[in-house]
Design an enzyme around this catalytic site. Structure first.
Site, PDB file in Angstrom:
ATOM      1  N   THR A 116       0.384  -6.486 -10.114  1.00 62.51           N
ATOM      2  CA  THR A 116       0.836  -5.497  -9.139  1.00 62.51           C
ATOM      3  C   THR A 116       1.514  -6.177  -7.945  1.00 62.51           C
ATOM      4  O   THR A 116       2.463  -5.665  -7.378  1.00 62.51           O
ATOM      5  CB  THR A 116      -0.369  -4.665  -8.631  1.00 62.51           C
ATOM      6  OG1 THR A 116      -1.132  -4.221  -9.759  1.00 62.51           O
ATOM      7  CG2 THR A 116       0.088  -3.468  -7.826  1.00 62.51           C
ATOM      8  N   SER A 132      -4.488 -11.585  -1.190  1.00 62.38           N
ATOM      9  CA  SER A 132      -4.746 -10.365  -0.428  1.00 62.38           C
ATOM     10  C   SER A 132      -6.227 -10.120  -0.150  1.00 62.38           C
ATOM     11  O   SER A 132      -6.875 -10.934   0.482  1.00 62.38           O
ATOM     12  CB  SER A 132      -4.117  -9.187  -1.163  1.00 62.38           C
ATOM     13  OG  SER A 132      -4.097  -8.068  -0.339  1.00 62.38           O
ATOM     14  N   HIS A 133      -6.752  -9.018  -0.657  1.00 68.11           N
ATOM     15  CA  HIS A 133      -8.132  -8.646  -0.349  1.00 68.11           C
ATOM     16  C   HIS A 133      -9.134  -9.353  -1.267  1.00 68.11           C
ATOM     17  O   HIS A 133     -10.340  -9.207  -1.083  1.00 68.11           O
ATOM     18  CB  HIS A 133      -8.299  -7.144  -0.510  1.00 68.11           C
ATOM     19  CG  HIS A 133      -7.978  -6.703  -1.903  1.00 68.11           C
ATOM     20  ND1 HIS A 133      -6.700  -6.682  -2.386  1.00 68.11           N
ATOM     21  CD2 HIS A 133      -8.770  -6.340  -2.925  1.00 68.11           C
ATOM     22  CE1 HIS A 133      -6.716  -6.299  -3.650  1.00 68.11           C
ATOM     23  NE2 HIS A 133      -7.963  -6.083  -4.007  1.00 68.11           N
ATOM     24  N   LYS A 189       3.336 -15.002  -4.456  1.00 69.43           N
ATOM     25  CA  LYS A 189       4.372 -14.059  -4.859  1.00 69.43           C
ATOM     26  C   LYS A 189       5.685 -14.372  -4.168  1.00 69.43           C
ATOM     27  O   LYS A 189       5.723 -15.017  -3.114  1.00 69.43           O
ATOM     28  CB  LYS A 189       3.942 -12.621  -4.590  1.00 69.43           C
ATOM     29  CG  LYS A 189       3.889 -12.235  -3.143  1.00 69.43           C
ATOM     30  CD  LYS A 189       3.654 -10.733  -3.040  1.00 69.43           C
ATOM     31  CE  LYS A 189       3.391 -10.341  -1.609  1.00 69.43           C
ATOM     32  NZ  LYS A 189       3.394  -8.902  -1.418  1.00 69.43           N
ATOM     33  N   ASP A 197      -6.916  -6.620   5.959  1.00 65.29           N
ATOM     34  CA  ASP A 197      -7.326  -7.421   4.801  1.00 65.29           C
ATOM     35  C   ASP A 197      -6.876  -8.877   4.913  1.00 65.29           C
ATOM     36  O   ASP A 197      -6.347  -9.297   5.948  1.00 65.29           O
ATOM     37  CB  ASP A 197      -6.830  -6.794   3.492  1.00 65.29           C
ATOM     38  CG  ASP A 197      -5.324  -6.963   3.306  1.00 65.29           C
ATOM     39  OD1 ASP A 197      -4.619  -7.063   4.323  1.00 65.29           O
ATOM     40  OD2 ASP A 197      -4.866  -6.997   2.157  1.00 65.29           O
ATOM     41  N   ASP A 230      -4.424 -10.750   3.882  1.00 67.08           N
ATOM     42  CA  ASP A 230      -3.052 -11.111   4.240  1.00 67.08           C
ATOM     43  C   ASP A 230      -2.433 -10.150   5.252  1.00 67.08           C
ATOM     44  O   ASP A 230      -1.232 -10.221   5.523  1.00 67.08           O
ATOM     45  CB  ASP A 230      -2.175 -11.219   2.989  1.00 67.08           C
ATOM     46  CG  ASP A 230      -2.082  -9.909   2.223  1.00 67.08           C
ATOM     47  OD1 ASP A 230      -3.051  -9.124   2.270  1.00 67.08           O
ATOM     48  OD2 ASP A 230      -1.044  -9.670   1.583  1.00 67.08           O
ATOM     49  N   ASP A 234      -1.856  -6.855   5.293  1.00 64.44           N
ATOM     50  CA  ASP A 234      -1.002  -5.710   4.983  1.00 64.44           C
ATOM     51  C   ASP A 234      -1.779  -4.403   4.812  1.00 64.44           C
ATOM     52  O   ASP A 234      -1.191  -3.331   4.758  1.00 64.44           O
ATOM     53  CB  ASP A 234      -0.090  -5.985   3.771  1.00 64.44           C
ATOM     54  CG  ASP A 234      -0.844  -6.375   2.524  1.00 64.44           C
ATOM     55  OD1 ASP A 234      -2.099  -6.427   2.562  1.00 64.44           O
ATOM     56  OD2 ASP A 234      -0.177  -6.633   1.497  1.00 64.44           O
ATOM     57  N   ARG A 235      -3.105  -4.484   4.736  1.00 65.70           N
ATOM     58  CA  ARG A 235      -3.888  -3.237   4.605  1.00 65.70           C
ATOM     59  C   ARG A 235      -4.568  -2.884   5.923  1.00 65.70           C
ATOM     60  O   ARG A 235      -4.751  -3.737   6.793  1.00 65.70           O
ATOM     61  CB  ARG A 235      -4.975  -3.403   3.539  1.00 65.70           C
ATOM     62  CG  ARG A 235      -4.455  -3.639   2.163  1.00 65.70           C
ATOM     63  CD  ARG A 235      -5.591  -3.561   1.177  1.00 65.70           C
ATOM     64  NE  ARG A 235      -5.111  -3.869  -0.153  1.00 65.70           N
ATOM     65  CZ  ARG A 235      -5.766  -3.570  -1.262  1.00 65.70           C
ATOM     66  NH1 ARG A 235      -6.938  -2.974  -1.197  1.00 65.70           N
ATOM     67  NH2 ARG A 235      -5.260  -3.877  -2.438  1.00 65.70           N
ATOM     68  N   THR A 261       2.033   2.595  -8.482  1.00 65.72           N
ATOM     69  CA  THR A 261       1.231   1.743  -7.600  1.00 65.72           C
ATOM     70  C   THR A 261       1.923   0.408  -7.337  1.00 65.72           C
ATOM     71  O   THR A 261       2.444  -0.206  -8.254  1.00 65.72           O
ATOM     72  CB  THR A 261      -0.137   1.506  -8.251  1.00 65.72           C
ATOM     73  OG1 THR A 261      -0.811   2.754  -8.323  1.00 65.72           O
ATOM     74  CG2 THR A 261      -0.971   0.517  -7.452  1.00 65.72           C
ATOM     75  N   GLU A 263      -3.227   4.843  -1.455  1.00 61.19           N
ATOM     76  CA  GLU A 263      -4.635   5.167  -1.262  1.00 61.19           C
ATOM     77  C   GLU A 263      -5.491   3.925  -1.011  1.00 61.19           C
ATOM     78  O   GLU A 263      -6.612   4.033  -0.543  1.00 61.19           O
ATOM     79  CB  GLU A 263      -5.181   5.952  -2.460  1.00 61.19           C
ATOM     80  CG  GLU A 263      -4.959   5.317  -3.839  1.00 61.19           C
ATOM     81  CD  GLU A 263      -5.699   4.042  -4.078  1.00 61.19           C
ATOM     82  OE1 GLU A 263      -6.867   3.976  -3.680  1.00 61.19           O
ATOM     83  OE2 GLU A 263      -5.112   3.115  -4.686  1.00 61.19           O
ATOM     84  N   SER A 264      -4.959   2.760  -1.369  1.00 61.00           N
ATOM     85  CA  SER A 264      -5.722   1.519  -1.244  1.00 61.00           C
ATOM     86  C   SER A 264      -5.627   0.919   0.154  1.00 61.00           C
ATOM     87  O   SER A 264      -5.785  -0.286   0.318  1.00 61.00           O
ATOM     88  CB  SER A 264      -5.216   0.521  -2.275  1.00 61.00           C
ATOM     89  OG  SER A 264      -3.814   0.364  -2.158  1.00 61.00           O
ATOM     90  N   LYS A 297       3.652  -3.304   3.169  1.00 63.75           N
ATOM     91  CA  LYS A 297       2.728  -2.525   3.962  1.00 63.75           C
ATOM     92  C   LYS A 297       2.257  -3.389   5.123  1.00 63.75           C
ATOM     93  O   LYS A 297       2.360  -4.613   5.061  1.00 63.75           O
ATOM     94  CB  LYS A 297       1.568  -2.017   3.107  1.00 63.75           C
ATOM     95  CG  LYS A 297       0.820  -3.048   2.281  1.00 63.75           C
ATOM     96  CD  LYS A 297      -0.072  -2.315   1.294  1.00 63.75           C
ATOM     97  CE  LYS A 297      -1.044  -3.240   0.584  1.00 63.75           C
ATOM     98  NZ  LYS A 297      -0.452  -3.872  -0.618  1.00 63.75           N
ATOM     99  N   ARG A 337      -9.840   1.845 -12.573  1.00 67.79           N
ATOM    100  CA  ARG A 337      -9.844   2.646 -11.352  1.00 67.79           C
ATOM    101  C   ARG A 337      -9.759   4.121 -11.748  1.00 67.79           C
ATOM    102  O   ARG A 337      -8.888   4.500 -12.528  1.00 67.79           O
ATOM    103  CB  ARG A 337      -8.663   2.298 -10.456  1.00 67.79           C
ATOM    104  CG  ARG A 337      -8.594   0.827 -10.061  1.00 67.79           C
ATOM    105  CD  ARG A 337      -7.798   0.678  -8.759  1.00 67.79           C
ATOM    106  NE  ARG A 337      -7.417  -0.692  -8.489  1.00 67.79           N
ATOM    107  CZ  ARG A 337      -8.229  -1.652  -8.047  1.00 67.79           C
ATOM    108  NH1 ARG A 337      -9.499  -1.411  -7.855  1.00 67.79           N
ATOM    109  NH2 ARG A 337      -7.764  -2.873  -7.810  1.00 67.79           N
TER     110      ARG A 337
HETATM  111  C1  VG1 Z   1      -4.116  -2.872  -5.723  1.00 65.99           C
HETATM  112  C2  VG1 Z   1      -3.942  -1.510  -5.097  1.00 65.99           C
HETATM  113  C3  VG1 Z   1      -2.472  -1.232  -4.861  1.00 65.99           C
HETATM  114  C4  VG1 Z   1      -1.879  -2.352  -3.990  1.00 65.99           C
HETATM  115  C5  VG1 Z   1      -2.138  -3.685  -4.645  1.00 65.99           C
HETATM  116  C6  VG1 Z   1      -1.674  -4.841  -3.790  1.00 65.99           C
HETATM  117  O1  VG1 Z   1      -3.482  -2.916  -6.987  1.00 65.99           O
HETATM  118  O2  VG1 Z   1      -4.506  -0.519  -5.913  1.00 65.99           O
HETATM  119  O3  VG1 Z   1      -2.339   0.019  -4.233  1.00 65.99           O
HETATM  120  O4  VG1 Z   1      -0.491  -2.163  -3.844  1.00 65.99           O
HETATM  121  O5  VG1 Z   1      -3.536  -3.851  -4.878  1.00 65.99           O
HETATM  122  O6  VG1 Z   1      -2.235  -4.794  -2.504  1.00 65.99           O
HETATM  123  P1  VG1 Z   1      -4.280  -2.712  -8.376  1.00 65.99           P
HETATM  124  O7  VG1 Z   1      -3.247  -2.975  -9.442  1.00 65.99           O
HETATM  125  O8  VG1 Z   1      -5.408  -3.679  -8.375  1.00 65.99           O
HETATM  126  O9  VG1 Z   1      -4.763  -1.311  -8.371  1.00 65.99           O
HETATM  127  V1  VG1 Z   1      -2.733  -6.202  -1.725  1.00 65.99           V
HETATM  128  O10 VG1 Z   1      -3.089  -5.814  -0.103  1.00 65.99           O
HETATM  129  O11 VG1 Z   1      -3.998  -6.640  -2.749  1.00 65.99           O
HETATM  130  O12 VG1 Z   1      -1.396  -7.188  -1.861  1.00 65.99           O
HETATM  131 CO    CO Z   2      -3.109  -7.316   1.143  1.00 64.11          CO
END
Ligand code: VG1
Ligand code: CO
Length: 543
Positions: A18, A113-114, A126, A277, A279, A281-282, A344, A364-365, A376, A496
């Site tokens: 993703t 990220s998270h 990335k 989070d 990085d 962005d959340r 997504t 939603e995340s 984001k 999910r």
């Molecule tokens: C998750 C979230 C998605 C978000 C992605 C990257 O992906 O659901 O909404 O864009 O993480 O966010 P997935 O494929 O695990 O559902 V981040 O802040 O982890 O770069």
């Molecule tokens: Co992130």
């Protein structure tokens, strides 16, 4: 300084998900693993000779080492210059901004990220394109193809660069500009929001707690909230980035940011609470005694964005990912603006933002953002909320309740089943996909299926088609359940299950979400057999 060529072989499964490639840290640290993937990125974008790149990450374990390797590979392969944050730190939105501000040929972001960090945690990388956004599917497809044929890479033999101070230096023939990761980002925020009004809000005694979760937003939040906006010292907690995020999950939701939730639910809670989070962005948004779910936050920000100078002329449109609740759709309809539904992942918003069709986007995340960058942006969302609070001088609880009274409430929850054996998760998913065509008209408990399909997206700007983006089942009640397999995990499969029900009765707007969703939860189980397939009695994480 000598350029050396290293022979290598393709490594299995270096497939971007993703949001880039995410693997266990020890996997990324394995022989040639990082180098192969960096080479594939370079090859996938047609080489880096003569190009300029931005480089930075969220400070997790291996961030510093990986940055040195990338710099040496870029130098060996003829890159003209790299702009890198001090200590190779850049939040994801700040990296996106720098790519755009400095007009570079894109950038590399070191982050998972998270996901937790540290030697036992996760690492990620990335590539973002010159518009500042995550590479779209056609680019990640080329990168993945390159991972399957890579046979060698070139790298400079050189000592580590000192990245601890701003300045300009050279690595071979490549220029390396090391800059303060916060300054340009903070300046951008000042152009979007009424900093005077927010300063006046804090000066009036308004209190806030920002939990940086030991991750990259700490320095940004200290500088902007406490430094520029006059929030009391101590407003920012866990504000020093640590390589393993203090041993926690830097995931801003009520599970992993429980300390903040507990603080905000106390009688003497601050007026406003937020977290970000790994990085940056959340975002998670709270008021005293209230949690604002990400889908609701997007809807409220859309309704009130005009209060901030950067959005005073109104929004061109909004976009949300498919699993995000329809709360924002109602606001868009009321304001007479376009509302797009995308798969997504932030990469799908890029074209809409570039084409001027959408101004705000959200997932939603806990991701919200706008056309100021192409990622984001957690702190941006916090500042937009602060600007709205400075303008309305209303409490978060009143704003939220008022919104629901006017538009109705989309009760919403996501149930995650983590580290499920891949074959079991696939059996559930593929089995359900095969039955989608027969579901309409069937009744499961209190709910009757109105529609069922597999989401696919045709990009309205470039016409590209993205298939297989989640299974969605709508009920005649207006409720909905969506099933997706995560594309960011590093162990097993994560299922999910996104649950939503619409409530417009003014007497029923204050219910517990899990209670309000009980019929949808039961129907999801009856339709998909989640317990039997996963062997789990309950979700691992409920947000
Ligand atoms: C998750 C979230 C998605 C978000 C992605 C990257 O992906 O659901 O909404 O864009 O993480 O966010 P997935 O494929 O695990 O559902 V981040 O802040 O982890 O770069
Ligand atoms: Co992130």
């Amino acid at each position: 300084m000598q350029k050396i060529t290293v022979q290598t072989r393709p490594i299995d499964a270096q497939k971007p998900g993703t949001s880039g490639l995410r693997k266990k840290t020890h996997v990324f640290m394995g022989p040639h693993y990082l180098e192969n993937y960096v080479q594939a990125i370079f090859d996938g974008i047609g080489g880096v000779a003569g190009k300029r790149l931005v480089l930075g990450g969220d400070g997790r374990y291996f961030n510093d080492r990986a940055a040195q390797v990338i710099l040496r590979m870029a130098a060996a392969q003829g890159a003209a210059g790299v702009i890198v944050g001090v200590n190779a730190l850049l939040s994801t939105p700040a990296a996106s901004h720098l790519i755009r501000l400095r007009g570079t040929d894109g950038g590399l972001i070191l982050s998972a990220s998270h996901n937790p960090g540290g030697p036992e945690g996760d690492f990620g990388l990335k590539y973002n394109t010159p518009n500042g956004g995550p590479a779209p599917e056609n680019v990640t497809d080329r990168i993945f193809a390159a991972t399957q044929t890579v046979s060698q890479y070139t790298i400079l033999e050189a000592h580590d660069l000192d990245l601890t101070r701003p300045g300009t230096t050279a690595l071979g023939e490549m220029t390396v500009e090391i800059l303060d990761p916060v300054a340009d980002y903070a300046a951008l925020m000042e152009t979007l929001f009424d900093f005077d009004a927010i300063r006046a809000l804090f000066a009036s005694g308004f209190t806030m707690r920002f939990d940086a979760m030991h991750a990259v937003t700490g320095p940004y939040a200290h500088a902007i909230l406490e430094g520029m906006l006059g929030a009391a010292p101590g407003t920012v907690v866990n504000g020093t980035p640590s390589p393993d995020f203090g041993g926690g999950h830097p995931d801003p939701n009520p599970i992993w940011a429980k300390d903040l939730v507990d603080r905000m639910m106390a009688p003497d809670a601050p007026d406003f609470g937020a977290a970000s989070d790994g990085d940056g962005d959340r975002n998670m948004i709270m008021g005293r005694g209230v949690y604002v779910g990400p889908s609701d936050s997007l809807a409220l920000l859309t309704a009130h964005a005009h209060r901030a100078p950067g959005y005073a002329r109104g929004l061109k449109g909004v976009a949300r990912s498919m699993p995000t609740s329809g709360a924002v759709d109602r606001v868009a309809a009321a304001l007479g603006m376009a509302c797009y539904e995308t798969p997504t992942g932030w990469k799908f918003f890029g074209n809409l933002l570039d084409a001027g069709r959408a101004t705000l986007c959200g997932e939603e995340s806990a991701g919200t953002g706008s056309d100021h960058v192409r990622e984001k942006d957690g702190l941006w969302a916090v500042l937009l909320w602060l600007n709205i609070l400075a303008d309305t001088r209303a409490s978060m609880a009143d704003l939220l309740a008022g919104h629901w009274r006017r538009y109705g409430r989309n009760y919403y929850s996501r149930h995650d089943y983590e580290d499920v054996a891949a074959d079991r998760a696939n059996a559930l998913y593929d089995g359900l996909r095969a039955r989608l065509g027969s579901l309409a008209g069937q009744t499961f408990g209190a709910l009757t299926v109105a529609s069922a399909d597999e989401f696919a997206y045709d990009d309205p700007v470039d016409g590209s088609h993205s298939a297989a983006q989640g299974l969605r089942i709508g009920f005649t009640s207006g409720g909905r359940v969506v099933f997706r397999l995560s594309g960011t995990g590093t162990v097993g499969a994560t299922l999910r299950v996104y649950l939503e029900e619409v409530e417009t009765d003014p007497a029923r707007l204050d219910r517990d979400a899990q209670e309000a969703l009980a019929d949808v939860i039961a129907a999801a189980e009856a339709i998909a057999g989640i317990k039997a397939h996963t062997g789990r009695e309950a979700p691992d994480v409920i947000t």
